[in-house]
Motif scaffolding. Sequence first.
Motif, PDB file in Angstrom:
ATOM      1  N   UNK A 190       0.846  -1.215   0.000  1.00  0.00           N
ATOM      2  CA  UNK A 190       0.000   0.000   0.000  1.00  0.00           C
ATOM      3  C   UNK A 190       0.875   1.256   0.000  1.00  0.00           C
ATOM      4  N   UNK A 191       1.921   1.242   0.827  1.00  0.00           N
ATOM      5  CA  UNK A 191       2.798   2.417   0.909  1.00  0.00           C
ATOM      6  C   UNK A 191       3.515   2.662  -0.412  1.00  0.00           C
ATOM      7  N   UNK A 192       3.965   1.593  -1.066  1.00  0.00           N
ATOM      8  CA  UNK A 192       4.661   1.753  -2.348  1.00  0.00           C
ATOM      9  C   UNK A 192       3.733   2.338  -3.410  1.00  0.00           C
ATOM     10  N   UNK A 193       2.503   1.810  -3.482  1.00  0.00           N
ATOM     11  CA  UNK A 193       1.550   2.331  -4.466  1.00  0.00           C
ATOM     12  C   UNK A 193       1.196   3.791  -4.178  1.00  0.00           C
ATOM     13  N   UNK A 194       0.967   4.106  -2.909  1.00  0.00           N
ATOM     14  CA  UNK A 194       0.574   5.471  -2.551  1.00  0.00           C
ATOM     15  C   UNK A 194       1.699   6.468  -2.843  1.00  0.00           C
ATOM     16  N   UNK A 195       2.931   6.105  -2.501  1.00  0.00           N
ATOM     17  CA  UNK A 195       4.052   7.018  -2.762  1.00  0.00           C
ATOM     18  C   UNK A 195       4.274   7.206  -4.258  1.00  0.00           C
ATOM     19  N   UNK A 196       4.089   6.138  -5.044  1.00  0.00           N
ATOM     20  CA  UNK A 196       4.231   6.264  -6.499  1.00  0.00           C
ATOM     21  C   UNK A 196       3.167   7.185  -7.084  1.00  0.00           C
ATOM     22  N   UNK A 197       1.944   7.065  -6.582  1.00  0.00           N
ATOM     23  CA  UNK A 197       0.863   7.918  -7.095  1.00  0.00           C
ATOM     24  C   UNK A 197       1.102   9.376  -6.714  1.00  0.00           C
ATOM     25  N   UNK A 198       1.511   9.625  -5.482  1.00  0.00           N
ATOM     26  CA  UNK A 198       1.715  10.996  -5.027  1.00  0.00           C
ATOM     27  C   UNK A 198       2.927  11.643  -5.695  1.00  0.00           C
ATOM     28  N   UNK A 199       3.947  10.841  -6.020  1.00  0.00           N
ATOM     29  CA  UNK A 199       5.138  11.420  -6.649  1.00  0.00           C
ATOM     30  C   UNK A 199       4.855  11.862  -8.080  1.00  0.00           C
ATOM     31  N   UNK A 200       4.156  11.032  -8.852  1.00  0.00           N
ATOM     32  CA  UNK A 200       3.821  11.377 -10.240  1.00  0.00           C
ATOM     33  C   UNK A 200       2.379  10.968 -10.526  1.00  0.00           C
ATOM     34  N   UNK A 201       1.417  11.801 -10.168  1.00  0.00           N
ATOM     35  CA  UNK A 201       0.007  11.417 -10.371  1.00  0.00           C
ATOM     36  C   UNK A 201      -0.357  11.227 -11.831  1.00  0.00           C
ATOM     37  N   UNK A 259       1.456  10.113 -14.382  1.00  0.00           N
ATOM     38  CA  UNK A 259       1.954   8.877 -14.984  1.00  0.00           C
ATOM     39  C   UNK A 259       1.411   7.632 -14.302  1.00  0.00           C
ATOM     40  N   UNK A 260       1.179   7.721 -12.995  1.00  0.00           N
ATOM     41  CA  UNK A 260       0.809   6.528 -12.218  1.00  0.00           C
ATOM     42  C   UNK A 260      -0.662   6.514 -11.824  1.00  0.00           C
ATOM     43  N   UNK A 261      -1.495   7.131 -12.641  1.00  0.00           N
ATOM     44  CA  UNK A 261      -2.916   7.153 -12.283  1.00  0.00           C
ATOM     45  C   UNK A 261      -3.526   5.758 -12.364  1.00  0.00           C
ATOM     46  N   UNK A 262      -2.932   4.858 -13.163  1.00  0.00           N
ATOM     47  CA  UNK A 262      -3.463   3.503 -13.267  1.00  0.00           C
ATOM     48  C   UNK A 262      -3.232   2.694 -11.993  1.00  0.00           C
ATOM     49  N   UNK A 263      -2.245   3.122 -11.194  1.00  0.00           N
ATOM     50  CA  UNK A 263      -1.991   2.407  -9.946  1.00  0.00           C
ATOM     51  C   UNK A 263      -3.097   2.650  -8.911  1.00  0.00           C
ATOM     52  N   UNK A 264      -3.898   3.690  -9.138  1.00  0.00           N
ATOM     53  CA  UNK A 264      -5.068   3.900  -8.275  1.00  0.00           C
ATOM     54  C   UNK A 264      -6.014   2.712  -8.355  1.00  0.00           C
ATOM     55  N   UNK A 265      -6.155   2.171  -9.568  1.00  0.00           N
ATOM     56  CA  UNK A 265      -7.036   1.010  -9.735  1.00  0.00           C
ATOM     57  C   UNK A 265      -6.491  -0.188  -8.981  1.00  0.00           C
ATOM     58  N   UNK A 266      -5.167  -0.369  -9.031  1.00  0.00           N
ATOM     59  CA  UNK A 266      -4.555  -1.479  -8.323  1.00  0.00           C
ATOM     60  C   UNK A 266      -4.721  -1.336  -6.812  1.00  0.00           C
ATOM     61  N   UNK A 323      -8.351   7.917   0.650  1.00  0.00           N
ATOM     62  CA  UNK A 323      -8.912   9.215   1.039  1.00  0.00           C
ATOM     63  C   UNK A 323      -7.833  10.301   1.068  1.00  0.00           C
ATOM     64  N   UNK A 324      -6.686   9.995   1.662  1.00  0.00           N
ATOM     65  CA  UNK A 324      -5.599  10.973   1.716  1.00  0.00           C
ATOM     66  C   UNK A 324      -5.038  11.261   0.322  1.00  0.00           C
ATOM     67  N   UNK A 325      -4.964  10.230  -0.525  1.00  0.00           N
ATOM     68  CA  UNK A 325      -4.448  10.430  -1.883  1.00  0.00           C
ATOM     69  C   UNK A 325      -5.368  11.355  -2.670  1.00  0.00           C
ATOM     70  N   UNK A 335      -8.883   9.975 -12.957  1.00  0.00           N
ATOM     71  CA  UNK A 335      -9.091  10.404 -11.569  1.00  0.00           C
ATOM     72  C   UNK A 335     -10.574  10.406 -11.216  1.00  0.00           C
ATOM     73  N   UNK A 336     -11.393  10.958 -12.099  1.00  0.00           N
ATOM     74  CA  UNK A 336     -12.834  11.038 -11.816  1.00  0.00           C
ATOM     75  C   UNK A 336     -13.452   9.636 -11.748  1.00  0.00           C
ATOM     76  N   UNK A 337     -13.052   8.763 -12.661  1.00  0.00           N
ATOM     77  CA  UNK A 337     -13.643   7.414 -12.657  1.00  0.00           C
ATOM     78  C   UNK A 337     -13.233   6.638 -11.401  1.00  0.00           C
ATOM     79  N   UNK A 338     -11.957   6.727 -11.002  1.00  0.00           N
ATOM     80  CA  UNK A 338     -11.509   6.015  -9.801  1.00  0.00           C
ATOM     81  C   UNK A 338     -12.133   6.611  -8.542  1.00  0.00           C
ATOM     82  N   UNK A 339     -12.295   7.923  -8.526  1.00  0.00           N
ATOM     83  CA  UNK A 339     -12.942   8.583  -7.384  1.00  0.00           C
ATOM     84  C   UNK A 339     -14.404   8.132  -7.258  1.00  0.00           C
ATOM     85  N   UNK A 340     -15.045   8.000  -8.390  1.00  0.00           N
ATOM     86  CA  UNK A 340     -16.437   7.538  -8.387  1.00  0.00           C
ATOM     87  C   UNK A 340     -16.541   6.108  -7.857  1.00  0.00           C
ATOM     88  N   UNK A 341     -15.652   5.225  -8.357  1.00  0.00           N
ATOM     89  CA  UNK A 341     -15.684   3.835  -7.884  1.00  0.00           C
ATOM     90  C   UNK A 341     -15.370   3.753  -6.390  1.00  0.00           C
TER      91      UNK A 341
END
Length: 798
Positions: free
Chosen positions: A215-226, A228-235, A260-262, A298-304
């Motif tokens: 979880x920490x690895x995915x979250x840090x990757x998303x926050x560092x480059x949102x 490029x790594x928006x697909x990791x939100x789904x994961x 929620x924090x992301x 972002x909108x689709x993942x937020x909705x899900x």
Amino acid sequence: RKNTKRVPSFRKLLRTSQIKLDNKLKNKQYKQKSAAKKYRKEQKKLREAVRDAISRKPFPLEECKKKQVVKIARKWEEKEEEDALPLDMMDEDDLKLMEDLAQKASFLTRDLSSNEPVHIKKRKHESVIEKYEKMPRRLQTEPEKELIHLLPIKDKSGIIPQAVEKPAWYLLNNFPSFLTLTSVPDFNEEPLPILTPEEMAAQRRQKLQERKMHIAALASAILSEPDSNIKKLKELRAMLMEQDPNVAVIVRKLVMVSLMEIFKDIAPSYKIRPLTEAEKATKVKKETQKLREFEEGLVSQYKFYLENLEQTIKDWKQRKLKKSNVISLKAYKGLAEVAVKCLCELLVALPHFNFHNNIIVLIVPLMNDPSKMISELCVEAVKKLFKQDKLGYASLGVVKVISGLVRGRNYDVRPEVLKVFLHLRIKEVELQKDSEDIAPKKKFMTYKEKRKNLSRMQRKWKKAEEKLERELLEAEASESKQKKLKLHTETLNIVFVTYFRILKKAQKSPLLPAVLEGLAKFAHLINVEFFDDLLIVLHSLIASGDLSYRESLHCVLSAFHILSGQGDVLNIDPMKFYTHLYKTLFSLHAGGTNEDIGIVLQCLDVMFAKRRKQVSQQRALAFLKRLSILALHVLPNSSVGILATNRLFMQTFPRMDLLLDNESQGSGVYLPELDEPEHCNAQNTALWELHLLQRHYHPTVQKFASHLIAGAPTEGSGALPLDLSQRSATELFETYCMKGMTFNPPVASVTTRRKDTFLQMDTFVDEELNKQLQQLVSETVAHKPLDFAKHLKESSLA
């Protein structure tokens, strides 16, 4: 036959409304369409029936077909001759069978009984036997599996049987001889080791640690480059469906909070709208296309994510268990609480982003939830939203949903749901300050920067451009003020509609105290047209006797807020409200009603400070005397507030010092038990209570009592310190409150009090010695004989 139906006259057409004519035309068109549709269905059925009849009807063989059969038979004969197979070597039965088969042309070619062409498509309605024959065969190399037959499914093609394989534990339990009947499995494999509880706990901790790191690895990757790594939100969101029963609950909670924090961090400060078809068709730059993909993901993942949170809450509410049975019902409550916390955080943090209204619709009904924890969470979130909302869009949405909830539940909701209206920013809003905060800050170039970087012509153009930008900014600021006023007006209308509905239809509802408190807060904003009716309703509520003391105080406060604002233009004497407050003051005491003194102080401030020109001297004297009596039997903070109000009486109204003079005489006798303040002859009494309060154990009460005995001067030795004189009565009541079981000012410790006692004793001894020494000196000067021994014996010091 001639059509005798008359065409409607022009006068009749004038009498017929356009809507009726349109309806007639629509009905006529509908009948024509239905008739045509019915005709087409009948023709289709007829064609299908004819086709079926043709395919089933037997036709006689034609001559050409006979010739064809003869030719085929000759070919077979020639082939047999070529093979040199003599007929006498064949058995009679085989020969007869071959002759019979030669007579049947369908054995070699197509079915000649039908007149369809050779390459016709397969008919839809084939027989069951033909379907079965066309299915591919498979050798049964594996042993048959035990199946459990389920209910079949009906489809367009027919009935589909359903079955599942029986699990191993079912076979072992129901068939003891299963192992003996089947082949013996290979037991060379090592069996799974049986773990001890300590090993199971260690294994669980290891799994949990692995999930946390993931979880920490995915979250840090998303926050560092949102981007490029928006697909990791789904994961990461897929981990909300964790299936390992040992760590499922904790992992799902961690993923909820992490997402929620992301979303709070990467969500933009604007609302993302869907692209139109024209915008999708146009070619754009790579950066623009990348931004579009990021926003869409972002909108689709937020909705899900919001849907997952909503489903978690619904499952807990409906006490539903999923098919996997990974999580128990008890764990669902903890998951639902975390989901509600996440929704509350998003409600406050992202009021400008997409799906905010959906979050409001989820949160507002939970304010009335039986669970105290969840209802308090939602109430606090709505209060925070009201306090920080500057424009008013979010507040308006919440107020609409609350009004619909109260009406839909038939006013059977918690009072806390309505009390959140008290935190709206409508009364204390500062339009100028908020518009400055909202308006974009534009930084203009200074004169030195223009001289350094621009030419003369460029400076001229820059000056004109900046002037235009300033005008645009001023226009935007004024527009934002108008929008805000419009939103606030609409919000207040909904609030007052809700309040008036409860006053009219649910006067015995537990929501009435919240309604009266809200009216007391927003009464100055009510339209003048409703003042008369509202005052009549408030007086009838007080006179009914069904209200508690606190509710009646809110009625009085609401009435005087109405009359002190726009109600100044109305010629209304609120004497009955003065009388009610004066009559019920002695209901307050140091017990449960001590907290109501804060409302009483607000009422007195509105009734006397803001309406001092409409108050007579007799009324002011009566309230001053009764409040002084009340100060004797309440808590110290209430005594301080009441004495501060008495100070305001003495400074506001003339000749209040009559009650400080014992020798003044007047007509009549003071009647303390009379409930009419105008006729109790308060001018014939004295404020003897101040002398008792001067000996009060609370030092602030002592100061106020001494100050009032001196006539409440603003200067001199009898004046109050600035920290007491500049505070209102309500502020002093809250400052010296003892809710936290603390004494203000703090009580001195035991050692400090002992030191003070010893110092007082030393001072007393020194004073006595000085007196005796002075007496001895005076006797020596007068040449009197001194008997020091006798004097010391008589002395108290000896």
